[in-house]
Scaffold this motif. Structure first.
Motif, PDB file in Angstrom:
ATOM      1  N   PHE A  30       3.528 -17.722   0.053  1.00  0.00           N
ATOM      2  CA  PHE A  30       4.124 -16.567   0.722  1.00  0.00           C
ATOM      3  C   PHE A  30       2.994 -15.668   1.197  1.00  0.00           C
ATOM      4  O   PHE A  30       1.833 -15.868   0.808  1.00  0.00           O
ATOM      5  N   THR A  31       3.315 -14.719   2.035  1.00  0.00           N
ATOM      6  CA  THR A  31       2.320 -13.746   2.470  1.00  0.00           C
ATOM      7  C   THR A  31       2.736 -12.367   1.985  1.00  0.00           C
ATOM      8  O   THR A  31       3.933 -12.090   1.823  1.00  0.00           O
ATOM      9  N   PRO A  32       1.778 -11.458   1.714  1.00  0.00           N
ATOM     10  CA  PRO A  32       2.117 -10.117   1.252  1.00  0.00           C
ATOM     11  C   PRO A  32       3.087  -9.415   2.197  1.00  0.00           C
ATOM     12  O   PRO A  32       2.888  -9.405   3.411  1.00  0.00           O
ATOM     13  N   GLY A  33       4.155  -8.868   1.628  1.00  0.00           N
ATOM     14  CA  GLY A  33       5.201  -8.226   2.402  1.00  0.00           C
ATOM     15  C   GLY A  33       6.464  -9.060   2.506  1.00  0.00           C
ATOM     16  O   GLY A  33       7.524  -8.536   2.855  1.00  0.00           O
ATOM     17  N   LEU A 120      -0.964  -3.570  -0.112  1.00  0.00           N
ATOM     18  CA  LEU A 120      -2.007  -2.645  -0.568  1.00  0.00           C
ATOM     19  C   LEU A 120      -2.889  -3.282  -1.640  1.00  0.00           C
ATOM     20  O   LEU A 120      -4.107  -3.046  -1.671  1.00  0.00           O
ATOM     21  N   ARG A 121      -2.317  -4.099  -2.496  1.00  0.00           N
ATOM     22  CA  ARG A 121      -3.137  -4.821  -3.479  1.00  0.00           C
ATOM     23  C   ARG A 121      -4.090  -5.781  -2.776  1.00  0.00           C
ATOM     24  O   ARG A 121      -5.245  -5.934  -3.185  1.00  0.00           O
ATOM     25  N   MET A 122      -3.623  -6.434  -1.727  1.00  0.00           N
ATOM     26  CA  MET A 122      -4.475  -7.324  -0.939  1.00  0.00           C
ATOM     27  C   MET A 122      -5.645  -6.554  -0.332  1.00  0.00           C
ATOM     28  O   MET A 122      -6.809  -6.991  -0.407  1.00  0.00           O
ATOM     29  N   LEU A 123      -5.344  -5.403   0.260  1.00  0.00           N
ATOM     30  CA  LEU A 123      -6.400  -4.601   0.870  1.00  0.00           C
ATOM     31  C   LEU A 123      -7.386  -4.097  -0.180  1.00  0.00           C
ATOM     32  O   LEU A 123      -8.597  -4.033   0.072  1.00  0.00           O
ATOM     33  N   ARG A 124      -6.874  -3.759  -1.357  1.00  0.00           N
ATOM     34  CA  ARG A 124      -7.772  -3.331  -2.446  1.00  0.00           C
ATOM     35  C   ARG A 124      -8.715  -4.455  -2.834  1.00  0.00           C
ATOM     36  O   ARG A 124      -9.926  -4.235  -3.009  1.00  0.00           O
ATOM     37  N   GLU A 128     -10.752  -3.066   1.583  1.00  0.00           N
ATOM     38  CA  GLU A 128     -10.424  -2.586   2.927  1.00  0.00           C
ATOM     39  C   GLU A 128      -9.351  -1.500   2.932  1.00  0.00           C
ATOM     40  O   GLU A 128      -8.619  -1.347   3.910  1.00  0.00           O
ATOM     41  N   LEU A 129      -9.255  -0.715   1.859  1.00  0.00           N
ATOM     42  CA  LEU A 129      -8.228   0.328   1.797  1.00  0.00           C
ATOM     43  C   LEU A 129      -8.568   1.554   2.646  1.00  0.00           C
ATOM     44  O   LEU A 129      -7.669   2.276   3.086  1.00  0.00           O
ATOM     45  N   SER A 130      -9.836   1.797   2.858  1.00  0.00           N
ATOM     46  CA  SER A 130     -10.241   2.992   3.599  1.00  0.00           C
ATOM     47  C   SER A 130      -9.607   3.014   4.980  1.00  0.00           C
ATOM     48  O   SER A 130      -9.562   2.002   5.682  1.00  0.00           O
ATOM     49  N   GLY A 131      -9.074   4.180   5.355  1.00  0.00           N
ATOM     50  CA  GLY A 131      -8.444   4.338   6.649  1.00  0.00           C
ATOM     51  C   GLY A 131      -6.950   4.100   6.637  1.00  0.00           C
ATOM     52  O   GLY A 131      -6.294   4.195   7.673  1.00  0.00           O
ATOM     53  N   HIS A 132      -6.392   3.818   5.450  1.00  0.00           N
ATOM     54  CA  HIS A 132      -4.950   3.635   5.311  1.00  0.00           C
ATOM     55  C   HIS A 132      -4.342   4.833   4.587  1.00  0.00           C
ATOM     56  O   HIS A 132      -5.007   5.504   3.801  1.00  0.00           O
ATOM     57  N   ARG A 133      -3.065   5.049   4.858  1.00  0.00           N
ATOM     58  CA  ARG A 133      -2.346   6.183   4.269  1.00  0.00           C
ATOM     59  C   ARG A 133      -0.982   5.691   3.779  1.00  0.00           C
ATOM     60  O   ARG A 133      -0.335   4.883   4.433  1.00  0.00           O
TER      61      ARG A 133
END
Length: 221
Positions: A30-33, A120-124, A128-133
């Motif tokens: 599966f893919t995140p989301g 968000l766990r994937m980005l962490r 690569e979390l910087s720039g996300h809100r």
């Protein structure tokens, strides 16, 4: 193809949200989301088709759902609230239109945050979390799902909105156009929206009024 998977762990996340963990079948992808249609291995509930979002990461050896329980409802989540370790879920194939498309703002209402947890766990994990809100709306502070985890995500800007409580450090009210203009500023980014249908419709309309590209709006259709 449906998989019958025994629960290996249950964790209380808030007063009415539980996290269920299962061993992942070989070859399950599966893919995140993404979500899956879910039933439980219990008479009368095997063919239920409630969708729940995977909150694990694809590379984990386990699958995981983070589910809001409604004990007063005569439905699947009321039944799920009675399950114990060793009981089984019946999980269908992954599906869903929420997937990561680039930097931007995640806007969630209550349990609508669940598609964003794995993203968000994937980005962490990628750094690569910087720039996300994350703008996360709930009725009360006690309702906030995984607050400690979100707060610990370095680089992620987190804004909590409470509709039924006024507290220092929290936005108060509904997420509307005025609030979005104040919190976001530029709409030249991706937007990910998930929550009750009326909330999603209102926020998408507000973002379009603010100049957001309709192709930059990601939500479950």
């Amino acid at each position: 193809m449906a998989h019958t998977l025994a629960i290996s762990k249950i964790e209380n996340i808030t007063h009415n949200v539980r996290q269920f963990t299962f061993e992942k079948p070989d070859g399950f992808e599966f893919t995140p989301g993404q979500a899956a249609e879910v039933g439980i291995d219990k008479d009368g509930w095997r063919d239920s088709d409630n969708p729940f979002t995977f909150t694990a990461l694809p590379e984990w050896d386990e699958l995981q759902f983070t589910i809001k329980i409604y004990p007063s409802h005569d439905g699947l989540t009321e039944q799920i609230g009675q399950l114990k370790v060793g009981d089984s879920f019946i999980i269908g194939d992954p599906w869903g239109t929420i997937k990561y498309k680039g930097k931007g703002t995640f806007i969630a209402g209550g349990a609508g945050v669940t598609p964003f947890i794995a993203i968000l766990r994937m980005l962490r994990e990628r750094g690569e979390l910087s720039g996300h809100r994350l703008i996360f709306s709930n009725k009360r502070e006690a309702d906030i799902i995984l607050r400690n985890e979100f707060d610990a995500m370095l680089g992620l800007e987190v804004i909590y909105v409470l509709s039924d409580e006024k507290k220092d450090g929290f936005e108060h009210g509904r997420i509307d156009k005025d609030m979005l203009q104040r919190l976001i500023g530029s709409t030249d980014e991706q937007f990910y929206v998930c929550g009750p249908d009326d909330m999603v419709d209102d926020i998408n309309a507000a973002l379009k009024d603010m100049g957001a590209d309709p192709d930059g709006l990601t939500f479950e259709e």
